[in-house]
Design a protein around this motif. Structure first.
Motif, mmCIF file in Angstrom:
data_model
loop_
_atom_site.group_PDB
_atom_site.id
_atom_site.type_symbol
_atom_site.label_atom_id
_atom_site.label_comp_id
_atom_site.label_asym_id
_atom_site.label_seq_id
_atom_site.Cartn_x
_atom_site.Cartn_y
_atom_site.Cartn_z
ATOM 1 N N PRO A 1 0.843 -1.202 0.000
ATOM 2 C CA PRO A 1 0.000 0.000 0.000
ATOM 3 C C PRO A 1 0.879 1.253 0.000
ATOM 4 N N THR A 2 0.697 2.138 -0.987
ATOM 5 C CA THR A 2 1.429 3.402 -1.047
ATOM 6 C C THR A 2 0.414 4.533 -0.984
ATOM 7 N N LYS A 3 0.923 5.772 -0.950
ATOM 8 C CA LYS A 3 0.031 6.939 -0.928
ATOM 9 C C LYS A 3 -0.804 7.022 -2.197
ATOM 10 N N PHE A 4 -0.232 6.549 -3.297
ATOM 11 C CA PHE A 4 -0.844 6.764 -4.598
ATOM 12 C C PHE A 4 -1.746 5.621 -5.035
ATOM 13 N N ALA A 5 -1.384 4.413 -4.691
ATOM 14 C CA ALA A 5 -2.163 3.250 -5.118
ATOM 15 C C ALA A 5 -1.731 2.047 -4.294
ATOM 16 N N ILE A 6 -2.532 0.993 -4.379
ATOM 17 C CA ILE A 6 -2.158 -0.264 -3.756
ATOM 18 C C ILE A 6 -1.606 -1.150 -4.864
ATOM 19 N N LEU A 7 -0.357 -1.543 -4.709
ATOM 20 C CA LEU A 7 0.274 -2.428 -5.669
ATOM 21 C C LEU A 7 0.095 -3.852 -5.160
ATOM 22 N N ARG A 8 -0.440 -4.732 -6.035
ATOM 23 C CA ARG A 8 -0.687 -6.105 -5.612
ATOM 24 C C ARG A 8 -0.444 -7.035 -6.785
ATOM 25 N N ALA A 9 0.230 -8.144 -6.516
ATOM 26 C CA ALA A 9 0.467 -9.141 -7.549
ATOM 27 C C ALA A 9 0.590 -10.504 -6.895
ATOM 28 N N GLU A 10 0.202 -11.525 -7.654
ATOM 29 C CA GLU A 10 0.384 -12.893 -7.185
ATOM 30 C C GLU A 10 0.785 -13.762 -8.365
ATOM 31 N N VAL A 11 1.630 -14.756 -8.068
ATOM 32 C CA VAL A 11 2.161 -15.642 -9.103
ATOM 33 C C VAL A 11 2.192 -17.063 -8.555
ATOM 34 N N VAL A 12 1.875 -18.004 -9.434
ATOM 35 C CA VAL A 12 1.975 -19.421 -9.104
ATOM 36 C C VAL A 12 3.012 -20.037 -10.037
ATOM 37 N N ASP A 13 3.962 -20.773 -9.471
ATOM 38 C CA ASP A 13 5.019 -21.398 -10.267
ATOM 39 C C ASP A 13 5.476 -22.665 -9.543
ATOM 40 N N THR A 14 6.163 -23.523 -10.274
ATOM 41 C CA THR A 14 6.676 -24.740 -9.644
ATOM 42 C C THR A 14 7.898 -24.450 -8.787
ATOM 43 N N ASP A 15 8.634 -23.365 -9.096
ATOM 44 C CA ASP A 15 9.825 -22.981 -8.339
ATOM 45 C C ASP A 15 9.570 -21.657 -7.625
ATOM 46 N N LEU A 16 9.832 -21.616 -6.343
ATOM 47 C CA LEU A 16 9.559 -20.412 -5.551
ATOM 48 C C LEU A 16 10.401 -19.227 -6.002
ATOM 49 N N TYR A 17 11.673 -19.453 -6.319
ATOM 50 C CA TYR A 17 12.548 -18.351 -6.727
ATOM 51 C C TYR A 17 12.110 -17.761 -8.071
ATOM 52 N N ASN A 18 11.620 -18.602 -8.982
ATOM 53 C CA ASN A 18 11.050 -18.087 -10.241
ATOM 54 C C ASN A 18 9.788 -17.278 -9.957
ATOM 55 N N ALA A 19 8.978 -17.744 -9.018
ATOM 56 C CA ALA A 19 7.754 -17.031 -8.660
ATOM 57 C C ALA A 19 8.086 -15.649 -8.098
#
Length: 173
Positions: free
Chosen positions: A57-75
């Protein structure tokens, strides 16, 4: 920025924490993230995949993302890429909005000398920052100018958009 990392069905190792913190700190080159902002990172593991969710959450907007992958570091890499794309889209949207409003004002020049001019008064407390940060804040806010305290001279300065392109800087003595 404070970072809360929570793992569901996984223990969050120091290596995972370091990778996430390093990647998230790279976002500061795109957007100003206040040191009081709390970034929440949720890592979930399933039998065949890893899921990472990041909310900033920032002053200007809420930045949100989610990713699903087989490798955590790639995600982790992919979720940072998604957040960078969001920031770029928001900046482009702000720049377009600013250009469109300027063009609209020029086309609709209905200023009547007889009408009363409304004056809006606003008080600000300028914060100390460098010129690059002031320009970025001005762009994110969608303003034509930004008042701040220059971190080198420790004096009030104003950065503004020039009508012919580029930026101008007014420094006080």
């Amino acid at each position: 920025m404070k970072i809360n990392i929570v793992g569901k069905n996984v223990s969050v190792t120091q290596g995972i924490q370091d990778k996430i913190k390093k990647k998230l700190s790279g976002l500061n080159k795109y957007v100003i993230i206040d040191e009081n902002d709390v970034c929440n990172v949720l890592i979930r593991t399933y039998p065949t995949k890893q899921k990472i969710e990041v909310t900033i959450p920032t002053k200007f907007a809420i930045l949100r993302a989610e990713v699903v992958d087989t490798d955590l570091y790639n995600a982790i890499d992919k979720v940072i890429d998604k957040l960078e794309d969001q920031i770029r889209r928001q900046k482009t949207r702000l720049e377009r909005k600013h250009r469109d409003s300027l063009a609209e004002n020029l086309l609709n020049d209905e200023f009547d000398q007889e009408e009363e001019i409304e004056v809006k008064t606003k008080s600000i407390v300028p914060t100390e920052m460098d010129l690059e940060e002031a320009i970025m804040k001005m762009e994110l806010l969608g303003h034509d100018f930004f008042i701040y305290i220059d971190d080198e001279t420790k004096k009030v300065a104003v950065v503004y958009k020039r009508t012919m392109g580029g930026y101008g800087l007014i420094e006080t003595e």
